[in-house]
Design an enzyme around this catalytic site. Structure first.
Site, PDB file in Angstrom:
ATOM      1  N   THR A 459       0.801  -1.172  -0.041  1.00  0.00           N
ATOM      2  CA  THR A 459      -0.146   0.068  -0.248  1.00  0.00           C
ATOM      3  C   THR A 459       0.974   1.353   0.131  1.00  0.00           C
ATOM      4  OG1 THR A 459      -1.748   1.219   1.178  1.00  0.00           O
ATOM      5  CG2 THR A 459      -0.080  -0.026   2.510  1.00  0.00           C
ATOM      6  N   HIS A 511       2.692 -11.435  14.016  1.00  0.00           N
ATOM      7  CA  HIS A 511       3.738 -11.967  14.888  1.00  0.00           C
ATOM      8  C   HIS A 511       3.484 -13.706  15.310  1.00  0.00           C
ATOM      9  CE1 HIS A 511       7.503 -11.865  16.909  1.00  0.00           C
ATOM     10  NE2 HIS A 511       7.084 -10.772  17.655  1.00  0.00           N
TER      11      HIS A 511
END
Length: 540
Positions: A459, A511
């Site tokens: 993006t 994560h």
């Protein structure tokens, strides 16, 4: 003998629950006629008959959980049922014959209808792509009595992911509108009626046919009245239909979830056909904590607050609602973390400056920054495959292909078309595809399959002037790269302070699957590939 098997149900969907059989053993079925309804965590789908004949055997019962390609039943081709309907026996069987032909009839044909009208043809809400089961009527582009040519757009639909125009199936006059602007319809619902070949002089007939709805008989044949759009109408006592969800017939899949977790069905809004609660609705309610109160009913939602003279209330579009929901789901489900770095854009800018004219002359498209970033990211993804993977339950799915999503801002919201197999594309191919996607995104012409299945997203907030941001993951992907504006900043190179065009890069990652070491390594490789593009040519 033809087997009925579980079809592919969409990306990451591996099993489904038998919601209900629409036919029973011994029934005659036609090819492509819906015969069984499956429910997944995401959507309800009807499985059509693969051939015409008799449903001779049902091997999977309602409530059973089945995997992809599992055997559901068998059809004896060419066989006929024990009680085939006589085509001309009475009005009832005549109506059934009309039903099988998909012709809308409301009993006897209206004598006032002009012979020039021909037959009535239904405008049907089309399938809008995988996992999309309903849409909102945006606006009617024509009004009752208007003449339309075949394939002319007549009504715009707004789904969770895109806007689309529904074309006229035949040439004729729009006789009746069955779903008004703002209403929600399901795939297969009738949106309106066109009098084929009519020249627009039969509006009075259309008005009469609209009034015929009060007779209580459905004019939509083939699916029956249950297929009509289901607005949240008022029930007796002033309570909404949804409030009686505890009493509605639940299929086994959602009933099991509701009963096991003591959910309050009255608070669950069904997204299935006729407003029925699906397994996905029940699971979503479970995440929202819609458990039954111990004694009293949940309090009614508070009324919308009153607005002042300088305020305006506007309903969120389905696209905006979906963007909001998906971004919140991403934050709620992923262990999201962002790591930053900066990149010296000197080498890329020099390359563009040196070759932009020759590049455009040869390929017919300008050389932009995005193609360099796509190539740099793919090289880094190959080195750190965790960033190109996704979590599926307790498993990790590693993608051996590189489908890069490119976020595009439009007036209606953010969309993310996907560059398929971008690792096999040239810089020119990438730039051409991005230009095409951007143009069609702003026109609302992107197809749904062009916005599904990406493995990693890029993006670029820099086009709006962003200096730094923390992009949100595009689930179920595990990584997204944020680009930002380029600005001249003082940096130290070989012990000297110099001015260089610098850009901050941000990698947000899940994560749960990507460790800090992998995330930092990925971002460093992107930085190195951009600062020295020859590394890409040499595969370093």
């Amino acid at each position: 003998m033809t087997e009925i098997r579980v079809p592919t149900l969409g990306e990451s969907v591996t099993e489904a629950t038998i919601g209900q059989w629409l036919k029973k053993e011994g029934d005659t079925v036609k090819a492509d006629e819906p015969i069984v309804e499956l429910e997944t965590d995401k959507v309800s789908v009807e499985v059509p008959a693969p051939a015409a004949g008799v449903l001779s055997k049902i091997t999977a019962k309602e409530g059973d959980t089945v995997e992809l390609n599992a055997l559901l039943g068998e059809i004896e081709e060419g066989a006929s049922g024990e009680k085939p309907p006589a085509a001309s026996k009475d009005k009832k069987t005549n109506g059934a014959a009309a039903k099988s032909e998909g012709v809308a009839k409301g009993g006897a044909k209206d004598d006032s209808t002009s012979a020039s009208e021909g037959k009535d043809v239904e405008i049907i809400a089309p399938s809008s792509g995988e996992s999309v089961t309903e849409a909102d009527i945006g606006e009617w582009l024509v009004k009752v009595g208007d003449y339309v040519n075949q394939d002319d757009p007549v009504v715009s639909l707004e789904t969770d992911k895109a806007s689309m125009d529904v074309p006229a199936p035949v040439s004729g006059t729009l006789k009746e509108i069955k779903a008004e602007a703002g209403s929600t319809v399901a795939v297969g619902d009738v949106l309106g009626i066109i009098a084929e070949g009519a020249d627009g002089s039969s509006k009075s007939s259309a008005d009469k046919s609209s009034g015929d709805k009060s007779s209580g008989e459905s004019k939509i044949q083939g699916q029956g009245p249950a297929n009509a759009p289901t607005p949240r109408a008022e029930a007796s006592g002033g309570e909404s239909v949804a409030a009686g969800a505890d009493d509605q017939k639940l299929s086994p899949a959602p009933r099991r979830v509701i009963e096991e977790h003591n959910l309050d069905a009255s608070r669950i809004e069904g997204t299935g056909k006729d407003g029925r609660i699906t397994k996905g609705d029940a699971l979503a309610a479970l995440e929202s904590g819609y458990s039954k109160p111990s004694q009293s009913k949940a309090p009614a939602p508070s009324a919308p607050r009153e607005l002042g003279d300088r305020e305006e209330r506007v309903k969120m579009s389905r696209l905006r609602q979906t963007i909001a929901r998906r971004l919140k789901e991403s934050q709620d489900s992923a262990a999201m973390l962002t790591t930053f770095n900066d990149v010296d854009m000197t080498a890329v800018m020099d390359a563009r400056k040196s070759y932009k004219d020759l590049f455009e002359k040869k390929h017919g498209v300008k050389l932009g920054f995005m193609s360099f970033f796509v190539k740099a990211c793919i090289a880094a993804l190959k080195e750190v495959p965790d960033v190109n993977a996704e979590i599926d339950g307790t498993d990790i799915i590693y993608k051996n292909h590189y489908d890069i999503g490119i976020a595009v801002g439009t007036e209606k919201g953010l969309v993310v078309p996907v560059l398929r197999d971008a690792d096999h594309m040239s810089l020119a191919g990438i730039e051409k595809q991005i230009v095409d996607y951007g143009t069609r995104a702003r026109k609302g012409d992107l197809k749904l399959d062009e916005m599904q299945g990406g493995t990693f997203t890029i993006t670029n907030g820099g086009i709006y002037g962003s200096l730094m941001s923390t992009p949100i993951l595009n689930m179920p992907q595990s990584g997204i790269l944020g680009m930002h504006r380029i600005e001249d900043r003082p940096v130290v190179v070989d012990g000297e302070i110099v001015i260089r065009p610098m850009m901050y890069l941000a990698l947000s990652y899940d994560h749960r699957i990507v460790d800090g070491k992998g995330a930092v390594t990925f971002l460093v490789r992107v930085k190195e590939n951009l600062e020295d593009p020859q590394r890409l040519l040499l595969d370093l």
